[in-house]
Design a protein around this motif. Structure first.
Motif, PDB file in Angstrom:
ATOM      1  N   ALA A   1      27.349 -14.808  22.321  1.00 45.25           N
ATOM      2  CA  ALA A   1      27.796 -16.193  22.224  1.00 45.25           C
ATOM      3  C   ALA A   1      28.820 -16.334  21.104  1.00 45.25           C
ATOM      4  CB  ALA A   1      26.603 -17.120  21.980  1.00 45.25           C
TER       5      ALA A   1
ATOM      6  N   LEU B   1      18.274 -18.220  27.449  1.00 43.58           N
ATOM      7  CA  LEU B   1      17.643 -17.282  26.515  1.00 43.58           C
ATOM      8  C   LEU B   1      16.300 -17.811  26.024  1.00 43.58           C
ATOM      9  CD1 LEU B   1      20.697 -16.169  24.331  1.00 43.58           C
ATOM     10  CD2 LEU B   1      19.394 -14.727  25.904  1.00 43.58           C
TER      11      LEU B   1
ATOM     12  N   GLY C   1      21.264 -15.450  20.610  1.00 46.10           N
ATOM     13  CA  GLY C   1      22.571 -15.883  21.083  1.00 46.10           C
ATOM     14  C   GLY C   1      23.683 -14.988  20.557  1.00 46.10           C
TER      15      GLY C   1
ATOM     16  N   LEU D   1      22.196 -20.536  26.047  1.00 44.39           N
ATOM     17  CA  LEU D   1      21.131 -20.580  25.050  1.00 44.39           C
ATOM     18  C   LEU D   1      19.830 -21.104  25.667  1.00 44.39           C
ATOM     19  CD1 LEU D   1      23.107 -21.919  21.944  1.00 44.39           C
ATOM     20  CD2 LEU D   1      22.300 -19.580  22.350  1.00 44.39           C
TER      21      LEU D   1
ATOM     22  N   LEU E   1      27.919 -20.876  17.234  1.00 38.80           N
ATOM     23  CA  LEU E   1      26.590 -20.658  16.667  1.00 38.80           C
ATOM     24  C   LEU E   1      26.530 -21.117  15.217  1.00 38.80           C
ATOM     25  CD1 LEU E   1      25.633 -17.152  18.137  1.00 38.80           C
ATOM     26  CD2 LEU E   1      24.847 -19.403  18.895  1.00 38.80           C
TER      27      LEU E   1
ATOM     28  N   THR F   1      27.984 -22.639  26.802  1.00 38.17           N
ATOM     29  CA  THR F   1      27.268 -22.000  25.698  1.00 38.17           C
ATOM     30  C   THR F   1      25.842 -22.539  25.614  1.00 38.17           C
ATOM     31  OG1 THR F   1      29.329 -21.730  24.462  1.00 38.17           O
ATOM     32  CG2 THR F   1      27.265 -21.530  23.218  1.00 38.17           C
TER      33      THR F   1
END
Length: 480
Positions: free
Chosen positions: A181, A158, A176, A155, A186, A151
């Protein structure tokens, strides 16, 4: 032993002063500042923050010159980390995780440390999050079992794809979620951020000040380097352009603020109404807006093109040696008819430019013309898109097609002066007086270059086609 530190959004000057007693804290470093600082004979110079867009970045050679004069030069966190990674083999001391990542090659892109920030009067308040801080924070979240490694990696990817001035944790959380995600992760990251966010750049800046203090306490004397500094004509010219004034006074004048112990930099990512040359930029733009959307849009797109061209020139490491600087300056003067010192001075006054401002303008123009030459074919293709989006395509295309039909029918697609029955001077006088309504330019090659033409002969051909078209009538022959 005196110490000069260049900092800004990474570490406020007041915070730095509390950590390193007796040091002078100045705004972010730009080209020429380390040279001027060295003239003040400090024991050490520390570089945290530095310019990379609005002003030319600190030159490697001025750092080498400072060290050759016995000055200990430290770098960390931001621009300082970049320069320290590059100059560590020559004696520059790098401090912190960001420096180590660049030195090892784990990081290579300058955008890792770049941020947008508010104006000097707002204390350089960051308006975006640095990529190195995002990486460090997400790594801390993985270590705290807030995020899974995959994860966090998603991120990071991104954030890396986002333009540096738009990077923020708020945007990252939104992107995300849009990318699929885990909502639970998050949410956990959102709760983690207020206390768990890692400001790696600040940590490194603090570590650098502590390293300077520790070395100063040991009183090692001047730095000794193993290289021989080469004095060249280019270096001499750079020194003359940098001047021999106080670095604090120079930065204070640049920022429009009292120089000592106070940061001062142009705002980034925010609308500025600070006076420049006695005129607030927004008031200038208001006058442009009154001309309508077309004028404003053209100006914005022209500025955007300049920004992208300069970014590309920086990415390729395009330098502006003295010879090129002088050539571009001469071209600019010719293109604008500034053929005497008096006309040049009048133009500088009209443009609210001093010598330093003109120097920076010409340096940017040199890089812009490099990019224009490299991307000439692509620019020519995209000009049509620009004409469509600004509503000019239909009008210009109709005129061009009609002219082509008239000249082709007459068999004079490239009319010579003898075909027109005019002298060169008469043709030019016709166009500039009757059609353009302006005086004949003093330097035609410069005028032609400003139109994207090679020389005045190409300009004459363009004018000759227009003359012949008008002489034969703008309507095409009737059918049948």
């Amino acid at each position: 032993m005196s110490v000069i530190v260049f900092t800004g959004p990474t570490l406020p000057a007041a915070d730095g002063a509390a950590l390193l007693d007796g040091a002078v804290f100045l705004p972010p470093v730009a080209q020429g500042d380390v040279y001027r600082a060295t003239l003040e004979k400090p024991w050490a110079i520390g570089i945290v923050d530095g310019y990379f867009e609005r002003l030319p970045s600190v030159w490697h050679k001025e750092i080498l010159w400072a060290m050759a004069h016995g000055v200990h030069v430290f770098g960390s966190a931001s621009m300082g980390a970049l320069r320290a990674a590059e100059l560590h083999p020559f004696g520059m001391t790098g401090v912190g995780a960001v420096f180590e990542a660049f030195q090892s090659g784990a990081l290579t892109d300058d955008d890792e440390v770049a941020i947008a920030h508010a104006a000097a009067e707002d204390g350089y308040r960051p308006l975006s999050d640095a990529m190195v801080n995002i990486r460090a924070t997400l790594a801390a979240a993985v270590a705290a079992s807030i995020l899974r490694e995959e994860t966090a990696a998603g991120l990071v990817s991104l954030a890396k794809r986002t333009f540096y001035a738009q990077r923020s944790f708020a945007r990252l959380l939104a992107e995300g979620a849009a990318a699929g995600a885990s909502p639970e992760e998050l949410d956990a990251l959102r709760r983690f951020l207020p206390d768990g966010r890692v400001d790696q750049k600040r940590r490194d800046a603090v570590a650098m000040l502590e390293a300077i203090a520790a070395l100063r306490a040991r009183d090692p004397g001047p730095l000794r380097v193993t290289y021989h500094f080469a004095y060249t004509d280019v270096w001499d010219q750079a020194c003359r352009r940098a001047g021999r004034g106080s670095v604090a006074a120079t930065q204070g004048a640049r920022a429009g603020a009292a120089p000592a112990q106070r940061p001062g930099a142009e705002p980034a990512g925010a609308r500025s109404r600070r006076a420049q040359g006695g005129l607030q930029p927004e008031l200038l733009l208001d006058e442009l807006r009154l001309e309508g959307p077309l004028s404003y849009t053209n100006a914005v797109q022209g500025a955007l093109a300049r920004a992208l061209a300069l970014s590309e020139a920086r990415r390729h490491g395009v330098e502006v040696p003295v010879e090129l600087f002088e050539e571009i300056l001469a071209q600019v003067r010719r293109e604008r008819g500034l053929l005497t010192p008096e006309s040049t001075l009048a133009w500088l006054t009209e443009q609210a430019l001093d010598v330093e401002g003109l120097t920076l303008l010409v340096q940017r123009e040199a890089r812009l013309r490099w990019a224009q030459a490299v991307f000439g074919i692509e620019v020519e293709r995209l000009l049509v898109d620009h004409l469509r989006m600004t509503g000019r395509y239909g009008e210009l295309a109709a005129r061009a097609l009609r002219k082509q039909e008239v000249l082709s029918a007459a068999g004079v697609e490239a009319p010579a002066l003898e075909d027109l029955g005019l002298t060169r001077q008469a043709l030019l006088a016709w166009y500039f007086t009757e059609i353009a309504g302006r005086p004949l330019p003093a330097y035609l090659d410069g005028y032609a270059a400003a139109l994207g033409l090679d020389d005045q002969d190409e300009l004459l051909l363009v004018i000759a086609r227009e003359y012949e078209h008008r002489r034969r009538g703008e309507r095409p022959p009737a059918d049948g």
